[in-house]
Design an enzyme around this catalytic site. Structure first.
Site, short mmCIF file in Angstrom:
data_model
loop_
_atom_site.label_atom_id
_atom_site.label_comp_id
_atom_site.label_asym_id
_atom_site.label_seq_id
_atom_site.Cartn_x
_atom_site.Cartn_y
_atom_site.Cartn_z
N CYS A 1 -5.34 -11.10 4.52
CA CYS A 1 -5.67 -10.62 3.17
C CYS A 1 -5.44 -11.67 2.10
O CYS A 1 -6.21 -11.79 1.15
CB CYS A 1 -4.84 -9.38 2.84
SG CYS A 1 -4.64 -8.21 4.19
N ASP B 1 0.42 -4.38 5.16
CA ASP B 1 0.50 -3.00 5.64
C ASP B 1 -0.02 -2.89 7.07
O ASP B 1 0.58 -2.25 7.92
CB ASP B 1 -0.34 -2.09 4.74
CG ASP B 1 0.28 -1.88 3.38
OD1 ASP B 1 1.03 -2.77 2.94
OD2 ASP B 1 0.00 -0.84 2.75
N CYS C 1 -3.77 -8.32 -0.67
CA CYS C 1 -3.46 -7.12 0.11
C CYS C 1 -3.03 -5.97 -0.80
O CYS C 1 -2.89 -6.12 -2.01
CB CYS C 1 -2.38 -7.43 1.14
SG CYS C 1 -0.80 -7.90 0.42
N CYS D 1 -8.84 -5.78 4.21
CA CYS D 1 -9.56 -4.82 5.07
C CYS D 1 -10.89 -4.40 4.45
O CYS D 1 -10.98 -4.15 3.24
CB CYS D 1 -8.69 -3.59 5.30
SG CYS D 1 -7.14 -3.93 6.15
N GLU E 1 3.15 4.28 5.50
CA GLU E 1 1.84 4.88 5.73
C GLU E 1 1.76 5.38 7.17
O GLU E 1 2.31 4.77 8.08
CB GLU E 1 0.73 3.86 5.48
CG GLU E 1 0.62 3.44 4.03
CD GLU E 1 -0.46 2.41 3.80
OE1 GLU E 1 -0.80 2.20 2.62
OE2 GLU E 1 -0.94 1.80 4.77
N SER F 1 -2.63 5.36 4.75
CA SER F 1 -3.44 4.18 4.52
C SER F 1 -4.78 4.60 3.93
O SER F 1 -5.25 5.72 4.14
CB SER F 1 -3.67 3.45 5.84
OG SER F 1 -4.71 2.50 5.73
#
Length: 561
Positions: A56, A88, A129, A201, A451, A477
């Protein structure tokens, strides 16, 4: 906003760099290459969240170099500094995930301290991120100096077996593998292809949700958020952002003039319209608190209820950030919100123009399918709802995108932590109809509010996603999809009714009634809460213990006091 003709560009750094008494300070800086000319210019802090522990933020060092070129070209002197970041995705399902939300506060604190200590005239922050994005903006809100936030961009999708894949596919493959539906070799091959280089992501998970929210809010450059990390134009985006922050300084435009109640409502509308991450509730509440704007979880419900879901984005939809960029990007989403009368069009942006101008400037790609027309939404209302009830007196957040269910009633399967729940899912111990209850994972109880993506993805991978529900005092998440209620408040360790639930209790999640309830009387709940004991945990010392003492409720953004 001050007049450019009167605003002092060295409004903070002048006291640090000018006059005979500052000779020692100048000597230090000259020793590392800053000459008199450089020190005569406004000093711009370049706050980078570069780190080598994740894709990220991996590329932010190179982007920061381009940002600094832009700052110099516009007449400023950049000074780069770094802060922390926690992945994460990499820490998911482990004790390391407890540090993720904590890192948001550390990021904000560290940027604030460096900028205050070195009296920067302006700041541009580079994020990547999930927690670096709100953490940087929280710092800019506190500092209230001319500022810009630049998002490093999303990762493109990988290719596997002839189709696009994201990290969501890998998490769900873990559940499929545990259920015997995927071989070891298939899982290893998928993991080798799902993350093709740097970038956050790819779906409308937390990073892209927050990047969109802050572009809509106006603290990030228009059109920049969805330019992916590996796009050949990203370096130019960074360069222009460097020029922009000096222009923001010249105009004397401050974050308090950008991060207003109308701008925050615009950001919430974008989250609702895009089916974005429920983490946006935590982060936008936190930013509002830093800037001193009144905002509550009920505002999210009100705005989501009037906002159609129009973005067909993963995890519940078909497309990723790269596709949204090709369709027209965030300006196209703004255009739709404006057309629907859901945009506070007068809200100012870092470019110094109202957000309505960015909406009007949108260019929609003919034939695109990512952003739906208003007369053909995915759903008539937005992607989240706020529920209360005898299990969540202070509220909880339910994600509505990616599934059609609005009510679920079933027996509770209770776990005092994520690991036990994950073991039950992967061993086949969860049955259709169950309501999985994961507690002791809240901001203080975790500590750190982990998460539950590993659990929710395993449920979907095992084919149970449409047949069970899950509630937790932790969070989800952005890649989570299914009927899930998170941020249940008060949390268990602070006397929340979620501590009272036992296996077999009947739990009802009812979106239309905005209720989350357990079939127990108030007296029974009180007795059970008093009897509940937090499991022993040897991993909650140091900064985690300090955070647990200071952190507030998830219903207020889980900020430290």
């Amino acid at each position: 906003m001050s007049s450019p003709a009167t605003f002092d560009l060295k409004h903070r750094s002048r006291v640090l760099t000018e006059g005979p008494q500052r000779a020692a300070a100048r000597a230090y800086l000259k020793g590392i290459g800053y000459d008199d000319e450089a020190l005569s210019k406004p000093i711009v802090g370049v706050a980078s969240t570069w780190i080598e522990t994740m894709p990220c933020n991996f590329h932010l060092r190179a982007l920061a170099a381009k940002v600094k070129e832009g700052v110099r070209a516009a007449g400023g002197t950049p000074m780069e500094f770094n802060t922390i970041a926690i992945s994460d995705g990499i820490t998911m399902g482990t004790s390391g995930m407890r540090t993720s939300l904590v890192s948001r506060e550390v990021i904000a604190d560290s940027i604030e301290l460096v900028a205050r200590g070195h009296l920067f005239d302006a700041v541009i922050a580079l994020s990547g991120c999930d927690k670096t994005i709100p953490g940087t903006v929280m710092a800019l809100a506190r500092l209230d100096v001319p500022s810009v936030m630049l998002y490093g961009g999303s990762i493109p999708p990988g290719r596997w077996n002839g189709r696009d894949v994201t990290i969501q596919d890998v998490f769900e493959a873990v559940g499929a593998h545990a259920a015997g539906q995927m071989t070891d070799e298939q899982l290893a091959d998928l993991e080798a292809h799902a993350s093709p280089g740097p970038g956050a992501c790819g779906g409308q998970f937390t990073a892209n949700t927050m990047a969109m929210a802050f572009e809509v809010l106006g603290i990030s450059p228009s059109g920049a958020a969805m330019v992916h990390a590996q796009d050949q134009t990203k370096a130019q985006v960074a360069y222009e952002a460097g020029r922009l922050v000096v222009d923001v300084l010249r105009r004397g435009l401050f974050p308090r003039e950008i991060i207003t109640r109308p701008a925050l409502e615009n950001a919430i509308a974008a989250v609702a319209a895009s089916g974005g991450s429920t983490n946006a509730v935590l982060h936008l509440l936190a930013v509002a608190r830093e800037i001193g704007v009144e905002l509550s979880i009920d505002d999210f419900d009100r705005i989501s209820e009037r906002t159609p879901l129009i973005c067909d984005l993963k995890p519940g939809g078909r497309f990723v950030a790269v596709d949204l960029a090709a369709a027209g990007g965030v300006p196209l989403v703004l255009n739709r919100l404006s057309e629907a009368g859901l945009l506070h069009e007068e809200a100012i942006t870092v470019e110094g123009v109202p957000v309505a101008e960015h909406a009007r400037a949108a260019r929609e790609t003919p034939g695109q399918e990512v952003v739906r027309r208003l007369d053909d939404p995915l759903k008539p209302t937005g992607g989240l709802a706020i529920l209360r009830g005898n299990l969540a007196p202070e509220g909880c957040v339910v994600k509505l995108s990616g599934h059609e269910r609005r009510r679920h009633q079933g027996p509770a399967r209770v776990f005092d932590g994520e690991e036990d729940a994950m073991a039950a899912v992967t061993s086949g111990a969860i049955a259709p109809g169950d309501v999985i209850v994961i507690r002791n994972e809240g901001p203080a109880g975790g500590p750190g509010m982990r998460e539950m993506l590993a659990v929710t993805a395993a449920l979907n991978g095992a084919g149970l996603g449409e047949h069970v529900a899950l509630l937790t005092d932790g969070r989800f998440s952005g890649a989570t999809h299914g009927f899930m209620a998170g941020h249940v408040a008060p949390e268990a360790v602070r006397g929340g009714p979620i501590a009272a639930v036992r296996d077999g209790d009947l739990v009802t999640i009812d979106v239309d009634r905005r209720r989350l309830d357990v079939d127990l009387s108030d007296a029974e709940i009180a007795v059970r809460v008093a009897e509940w004991r937090r499991p022993a945990d040897g991993d909650a010392g140091g900064v985690l213990a300090k955070y647990a003492r200071l952190v507030g409720s998830a219903s207020e953004g889980a900020v430290t006091n």
